[in-house]
Design a protein around this motif. Structure first.
Motif, short mmCIF file in Angstrom:
data_model
loop_
_atom_site.label_atom_id
_atom_site.label_comp_id
_atom_site.label_asym_id
_atom_site.label_seq_id
_atom_site.Cartn_x
_atom_site.Cartn_y
_atom_site.Cartn_z
N LEU A 5 0.88 -1.17 0.00
CA LEU A 5 0.00 0.00 0.00
C LEU A 5 0.92 1.22 0.00
CD1 LEU A 5 -2.49 -1.29 2.72
CD2 LEU A 5 -2.71 -1.47 0.24
N SER A 6 0.95 1.95 -1.11
CA SER A 6 2.10 2.81 -1.39
C SER A 6 2.07 4.19 -0.76
CB SER A 6 2.26 2.95 -2.91
OG SER A 6 1.06 3.42 -3.49
N ASP A 7 0.91 4.67 -0.29
CA ASP A 7 0.92 5.99 0.35
C ASP A 7 -0.11 6.04 1.47
OD1 ASP A 7 -1.65 6.70 -0.74
OD2 ASP A 7 -0.69 7.43 -2.55
N SER A 8 -0.07 7.12 2.25
CA SER A 8 -0.92 7.23 3.43
C SER A 8 -2.39 7.25 3.08
CB SER A 8 -0.54 8.48 4.23
OG SER A 8 0.72 8.32 4.83
N ASP A 9 -2.77 7.95 2.00
CA ASP A 9 -4.18 8.02 1.61
C ASP A 9 -4.72 6.63 1.29
OD1 ASP A 9 -4.30 10.73 1.94
OD2 ASP A 9 -4.05 11.22 -0.18
N LEU A 10 -3.93 5.85 0.59
CA LEU A 10 -4.36 4.51 0.23
C LEU A 10 -4.49 3.63 1.47
CD1 LEU A 10 -2.89 2.76 -2.92
CD2 LEU A 10 -3.93 1.51 -1.05
N ILE A 11 -3.51 3.71 2.36
CA ILE A 11 -3.56 2.92 3.59
C ILE A 11 -4.79 3.27 4.41
CG2 ILE A 11 -2.39 2.41 5.78
CD1 ILE A 11 0.28 2.99 4.29
N ARG A 12 -5.06 4.56 4.54
CA ARG A 12 -6.21 4.99 5.34
C ARG A 12 -7.54 4.62 4.68
NH1 ARG A 12 -2.84 9.91 6.86
NH2 ARG A 12 -2.21 9.43 9.00
N THR A 13 -7.56 4.56 3.35
CA THR A 13 -8.77 4.10 2.65
C THR A 13 -9.04 2.63 2.97
OG1 THR A 13 -8.46 5.68 0.85
CG2 THR A 13 -9.81 3.74 0.38
N VAL A 14 -7.99 1.83 2.98
CA VAL A 14 -8.13 0.42 3.34
C VAL A 14 -8.60 0.28 4.78
CG1 VAL A 14 -6.87 -1.74 3.69
CG2 VAL A 14 -6.47 -0.38 1.62
N ILE A 15 -8.00 1.03 5.68
CA ILE A 15 -8.38 0.97 7.10
C ILE A 15 -9.84 1.34 7.28
CG2 ILE A 15 -8.03 2.08 9.34
CD1 ILE A 15 -5.05 2.34 8.57
N LYS A 16 -10.27 2.41 6.65
CA LYS A 16 -11.66 2.87 6.76
C LYS A 16 -12.63 1.78 6.32
CE LYS A 16 -13.27 5.17 3.35
NZ LYS A 16 -13.46 6.22 2.31
N ASN A 17 -12.35 1.16 5.18
CA ASN A 17 -13.26 0.14 4.66
C ASN A 17 -13.20 -1.14 5.47
OD1 ASN A 17 -14.70 1.00 2.02
ND2 ASN A 17 -12.63 1.84 1.81
N TYR A 18 -12.02 -1.49 5.98
CA TYR A 18 -11.94 -2.72 6.77
C TYR A 18 -12.68 -2.59 8.09
CZ TYR A 18 -10.19 -7.41 7.10
OH TYR A 18 -10.14 -8.77 7.13
N LYS A 19 -12.74 -1.38 8.60
CA LYS A 19 -13.53 -1.14 9.81
C LYS A 19 -15.02 -1.14 9.50
CE LYS A 19 -10.10 1.53 12.43
NZ LYS A 19 -9.73 2.86 12.99
N ASP A 67 1.54 2.77 12.59
CA ASP A 67 0.72 3.26 13.70
C ASP A 67 -0.76 2.93 13.56
OD1 ASP A 67 3.06 4.34 14.66
OD2 ASP A 67 2.62 6.39 14.01
N GLU A 68 -1.25 2.77 12.32
CA GLU A 68 -2.69 2.65 12.10
C GLU A 68 -3.14 1.32 11.52
OE1 GLU A 68 -4.43 6.16 10.24
OE2 GLU A 68 -2.69 7.36 10.86
N LEU A 69 -2.33 0.72 10.63
CA LEU A 69 -2.76 -0.55 10.01
C LEU A 69 -2.32 -1.76 10.83
CD1 LEU A 69 -4.16 -2.00 7.69
CD2 LEU A 69 -1.96 -1.99 6.46
N ILE A 70 -1.08 -1.78 11.27
CA ILE A 70 -0.58 -2.94 12.00
C ILE A 70 -1.41 -3.26 13.24
CG2 ILE A 70 1.38 -3.74 13.40
CD1 ILE A 70 3.22 -2.82 11.19
N PRO A 71 -1.89 -2.26 14.01
CA PRO A 71 -2.72 -2.61 15.17
C PRO A 71 -4.02 -3.34 14.82
CG PRO A 71 -1.86 -0.39 15.39
CD PRO A 71 -1.54 -0.83 14.00
N MET A 72 -4.43 -3.32 13.54
CA MET A 72 -5.64 -4.02 13.12
C MET A 72 -5.36 -5.47 12.72
SD MET A 72 -7.38 -1.06 10.77
CE MET A 72 -8.76 -2.13 10.33
#
Length: 273
Positions: free
Chosen positions: A86-100, A132-137
């Motif tokens: 996941l190459s940038d912060s926006d993409l990572i946060r999009t994945v986190i949002k949807n996985y939640k 900080d945001e994806l690994i804890p999930m």
């Protein structure tokens, strides 16, 4: 006769497309197929490359990625998932949002931060978001040797260091750690991975070292195999043991595709597990 929809185990890869088929989403889907799990995908990026290297890449719009997640959630029963690069912060946060937002089962995070040779793949901001945001999930994280050093903020030189690093990775929030051993010394004969489970149980998985340039997709396939086994209802421990055997067999039995750095052989493990 009553046919139940979505009875067959289904897994999800959230990753980029590698045009040469050796890694990324393609390696994940190869693995799902070989482990008898139906594979679905959320495409995050497209990479143009071949066995000589990567020559271009593009990220997909986050609105499109949102739609991919929604469409899968509306129709499928995904029982486990994995992430790739996941190459940038926006993409990572999009994945986190949807996985939640959606229930796609336990999450296996392959924290694609460095190459197998230790070269950084992520900018610092994206790395920090992942850490900080994806690994804890994550239900399971599967860092390579260099990624483990980066995440644990320490050098790893001994088996005791491996165990210490795994505990540091667990402190980041991931439940189960698969810390892959170093395989960059051509004189070594074995590779040992260290597993630290949520329960506190730990063990080593050791296999032969294969001095070959046919190793593309190794990390992707390992994490995908773990996700596939979890989708079938197997325990994390059993999933890790199967994944180690799967990948070792795929490296051992080379397939001659491409001229330089080729893929592992996903066909090889079928009769060996």
């Amino acid at each position: 006769m009553i046919i139940l929809a979505n009875e067959f185990p289904q897994a999800l890869t959230i990753a980029g497309s590698d045009s040469d088929g050796s890694a990324g989403m393609q390696a994940d889907l190869h693995t799902f197929f070989r482990r008898h799990v139906y594979g679905t995908s959320v495409l995050t990026a497209c990479v143009a490359g071949n066995s000589y290297g990567i020559h271009d890449s593009v990220n997909l719009p986050t609105t499109f990625i949102d739609q991919e997640f929604k469409d899968l959630a509306d129709d499928y029963h995904i029982r486990a998932s994995k992430t790739g690069m996941l190459s940038d912060s926006d993409l990572i946060r999009t994945v986190i949002k949807n996985y939640k937002k959606y229930d796609f089962g336990p999450l296996v995070v392959d924290p694609v931060i460095t190459t197998k040779h230790g070269n950084m793949l992520l900018e610092q901001s994206a790395y920090q978001t992942l850490r900080d945001e994806l690994i804890p999930m994550a239900t399971v994280i599967t860092p390579n040797f260099f990624e483990a050093q980066k995440l644990a903020e320490m050098d790893i030189e001994t088996s005791v260091d491996m165990e210490t690093a795994a505990r540091k990775l667990k402190a980041l929030g991931a439940k189960n750690i698969v810390l892959k051993g170093s395989h960059h010394d051509p004189n070594q004969t074995k590779v040992s991975d260290y597993i630290l489970l949520e329960s506190g149980k730990s063990f080593w998985l050791t296999g032969d070292f294969f001095d070959t340039d046919r190793k593309n997709g190794t990390g992707d396939s390992l994490s995908a195999c773990i996700a596939a086994e979890l989708a079938k209802g197997n325990s994390v421990e059993d999933a890790c043991r199967v994944a180690k055997k799967f990948v070792d067999a795929a490296i051992k039995s080379e397939i001659q595709v491409g001229h330089k750095f080729g893929p592992i052989n996903h066909w090889a493990p079928a009769d060996e597990l």
